[in-house]
Design a protein around this motif. Structure first.
Motif, PDB file in Angstrom:
ATOM      1  N   UNK A   1       0.832  -1.207   0.000  1.00 51.32           N
ATOM      2  CA  UNK A   1       0.000   0.000   0.000  1.00 51.32           C
ATOM      3  C   UNK A   1       0.868   1.259   0.000  1.00 51.32           C
ATOM      4  N   UNK A  56       2.324   1.671  -3.422  1.00 51.67           N
ATOM      5  CA  UNK A  56       1.295   2.064  -4.390  1.00 51.67           C
ATOM      6  C   UNK A  56       0.876   3.528  -4.235  1.00 51.67           C
ATOM      7  N   UNK A  57       1.206   4.155  -3.092  1.00 51.96           N
ATOM      8  CA  UNK A  57       0.927   5.595  -2.975  1.00 51.96           C
ATOM      9  C   UNK A  57       1.725   6.395  -3.987  1.00 51.96           C
ATOM     10  N   UNK A 116     -19.988   5.165  -6.327  1.00 52.70           N
ATOM     11  CA  UNK A 116     -19.591   6.490  -5.837  1.00 52.70           C
ATOM     12  C   UNK A 116     -19.793   7.536  -6.926  1.00 52.70           C
ATOM     13  N   UNK A 154     -16.290  11.732  -5.843  1.00 53.27           N
ATOM     14  CA  UNK A 154     -15.792  10.788  -4.830  1.00 53.27           C
ATOM     15  C   UNK A 154     -14.794   9.811  -5.438  1.00 53.27           C
ATOM     16  N   UNK A 166     -10.957   9.599  -4.230  1.00 55.72           N
ATOM     17  CA  UNK A 166     -10.862   8.340  -3.475  1.00 55.72           C
ATOM     18  C   UNK A 166      -9.490   8.136  -2.824  1.00 55.72           C
ATOM     19  N   UNK A 167      -8.441   8.342  -3.631  1.00 55.50           N
ATOM     20  CA  UNK A 167      -7.083   8.129  -3.113  1.00 55.50           C
ATOM     21  C   UNK A 167      -6.754   9.095  -1.981  1.00 55.50           C
ATOM     22  N   UNK A 197      -9.380   7.860   1.140  1.00 53.49           N
ATOM     23  CA  UNK A 197      -9.062   6.543   1.723  1.00 53.49           C
ATOM     24  C   UNK A 197      -7.570   6.384   1.979  1.00 53.49           C
ATOM     25  N   UNK A 208     -13.087  15.196   3.876  1.00 52.31           N
ATOM     26  CA  UNK A 208     -13.887  15.035   2.653  1.00 52.31           C
ATOM     27  C   UNK A 208     -14.074  16.340   1.880  1.00 52.31           C
ATOM     28  N   UNK A 267      -8.613  10.921 -11.593  1.00 52.43           N
ATOM     29  CA  UNK A 267      -8.396  10.102 -10.395  1.00 52.43           C
ATOM     30  C   UNK A 267      -6.933   9.663 -10.292  1.00 52.43           C
TER      31      UNK A 267
END
Lengths: 257, 262
Positions: B83, B86-87, B102, B106, B110-111, B114, B120, B160
């Motif tokens: 994880x 993958x950032x 979504x 959103x 998302x990235x 989450x 938000x 995204x």
């Protein structure tokens, strides 16, 4: 030799898929208890599984309770029926009918929906997209569903118990002409903690099975629309069979001597 | 260009092997992607381009070989470390792979929400800015992915992919399924976004128009290996029959399509 070969292969295949399912379950359960936890997603699943299953579970248990009273009456002497039917209804509902029928109905409703939704996410690469966005699909997709299945089905079954007994009451009082007070008195006397508790334990187990197999089959679906269809079928069939098998095992655990 | 060559590569792949049952897909693949470079892998359908990307992203586990990101081996990392790696990545999927449960904004945020635990409202502002960067207005953010056309989905997917300002962006057939004009719009957006972020890019495609536009360097994948690798300007003078056949789209040549052999 050639006769044994397919049997052996089928046996290995069975062991392999059992092992894969067990590993999947362990990974997913471990994500249920480790942070981060997504309250919004869990909330949505709680409503989906709990609230929106109420009509299905209510109707199923209502008519089961009604038919139970009717059938028992057919086989009983009028003199003892008034005392026995409430016991038959309340015991069968709490021990068996409410958990098993609710479990099977929820398997059809929720297990299929989970497999279809997650399966579609798999074949349209949405699950891969989750991973690349540093979000673990087990945590984001599966853990909330497992938590919701595990907690909501017992509540549904408690509601189902009540509605099932109500169904028995309706038939006994309005069709068979029993005295309502006597029906309620015998019902209340025959509510045993162990019966209700065994039903709740079963429900938790069934809820977990439905969510797990729905997610598992969806997660491993492949090959477009047909694959998602197959995953949905497998989810419902395997969950239903596992519900019936584990129902026997739990019954044996509680009531087997 | 020379400064780039002295830096260690952003992604270094050596001797990568991946098979599915008896079907060998990657067979000793070597590839370097320099920092800030845009590398594009071409190859026929089913040549293993997508498998290569999935191996780098950790979606598939190769049997053998080395993949290093910033000098760090990444094959077989546990999920938590994966994880973190993958950032650094953003990915534009072929079909967009937008989450259809979504809203568009959103999806873009998302990235941030989450992955980076951003507030938000703050994430929404960034999402709208990123949507603007790919030429979409703020009210598109309130739509659902099912309401978008193919080209819009690609743009949202691009927004995204760039929202978390990744160091490396992967493009999986960014122009497939689009009309030539929309394909060119997407190509322009890719070039612009990659340049603005200063990101490294690794793309796969079989669309040569797209390849010429977005790549600094092109590598050709054939039979699980990179058979040619050079600057985009030299692709027409590669001296490689396989590359020539591919870029000119000829049925006759050294490459025999597997479908005909079977």
């Amino acid at each position: 030799m050639n006769v044994l070969q397919p049997i052996g292969r089928a046996f290995w295949g069975f062991l392999e898929s059992t092992g894969r399912l067990a590993l999947f379950a362990i990974v997913s359960v471990s994500h249920c208890v480790r942070p981060p936890i997504y309250p919004r997603l869990i909330g949505r699943q709680l409503i989906d599984i709990g609230y929106y299953s109420l009509p299905v579970v209510g109707l199923t248990t209502l008519f089961s309770g009604m038919v139970l009273a009717l059938q028992s009456y057919a086989g009983l002497d009028r003199a003892v029926a008034e005392g026995v039917i409430p016991r038959i209804v309340v015991q069968s509902m709490t021990r068996e009918l409410s958990p098993v029928l609710s479990g099977l109905m929820v398997a059809g409703r929720i297990g299929a929906a989970m497999a279809a939704e997650i399966g579609t996410m798999r074949v349209t690469e949405q699950i891969d997209a989750l991973t690349t966005l540093s979000t673990n699909p087990h945590k984001y997709l599966i853990a909330p569903r497992l938590i919701a299945g595990l907690t909501m089905l017992p509540l549904l079954v408690l509601v189902g118990d009540t509605i099932g007994v109500f169904g028995g009451y309706l038939v006994s009082v309005y069709k068979l002409g029993f005295n309502p007070a006597i029906f309620l008195k015998f019902t209340w006397e025959n509510v045993a903690f162990l019966d209700v508790w065994s039903g709740v334990v079963k429900a938790a187990c069934f809820g977990f099975i439905v969510a797990l197999l729905g997610c598992y089959n969806g997660y491993h679906s492949r090959g477009g629309a047909q694959g998602v269809g197959a995953a949905t079928t497998n989810a419902v069939v395997s969950a239903s069979i596992l519900i019936l098998v584990s129902n026997y095992l739990i019954t044996e655990m509680f009531f087997g001597k | 260009m020379s400064a780039r060559e002295t830096l260690p590569p952003k992604i270094r792949i050596r001797n990568l092997h991946k098979r599915f049952g008896g079907n060998v897909v990657l067979d000793g693949l070597d590839l370097d992607v320099g920092v800030g470079e845009s590398v594009l892998v071409i190859g026929g359908s089913g040549s293993g381009k997508s498998v290569l990307l999935k191996c780098i992203l950790g979606l598939l586990e190769p049997e053998d070989g080395v993949i290093e990101v910033d000098g760090e081996p990444v094959i077989g990392l546990p999920a938590a470390e994966r994880e973190i790696i993958n950032r650094k990545f953003g990915m534009l999927f072929q079909g967009g792979a937008l989450f259809d449960s979504l809203r568009v904004w959103e999806n873009v945020a998302f990235g941030l929400i989450q992955g980076e635990n951003m507030d938000r409202m703050q994430a929404k502002e960034i999402a709208i800015a990123k949507l603007a960067a790919v030429g979409m207005s703020a009210n598109v953010g309130e739509l659902w992915p099912a309401e978008l056309s193919g080209g819009m989905k690609k743009r949202v997917g691009l927004a995204r992919a760039i929202a978390t300002e990744p160091e490396v962006i992967f493009f999986d057939e960014p122009t497939t399924g689009l009309d030539p004009i929309m394909a060119d719009v997407i190509n322009d957006l890719i070039v612009k976004c990659v340049r603005e972020l200063g990101a490294t890019a690794l793309s796969i495609t079989h669309d040569m128009a797209s390849a010429r536009k977005i790549a600094d360097r092109i590598a050709m994948l054939y039979k699980g290996e990179i058979i040619w690798n050079g600057p985009t300007s030299e692709i027409d003078r590669s001296g490689n029959d396989f590359v020539d056949q591919f870029i000119h789209g000829r049925a006759e040549g050294p490459i025999r399509m597997e479908v005909r052999a079977r």
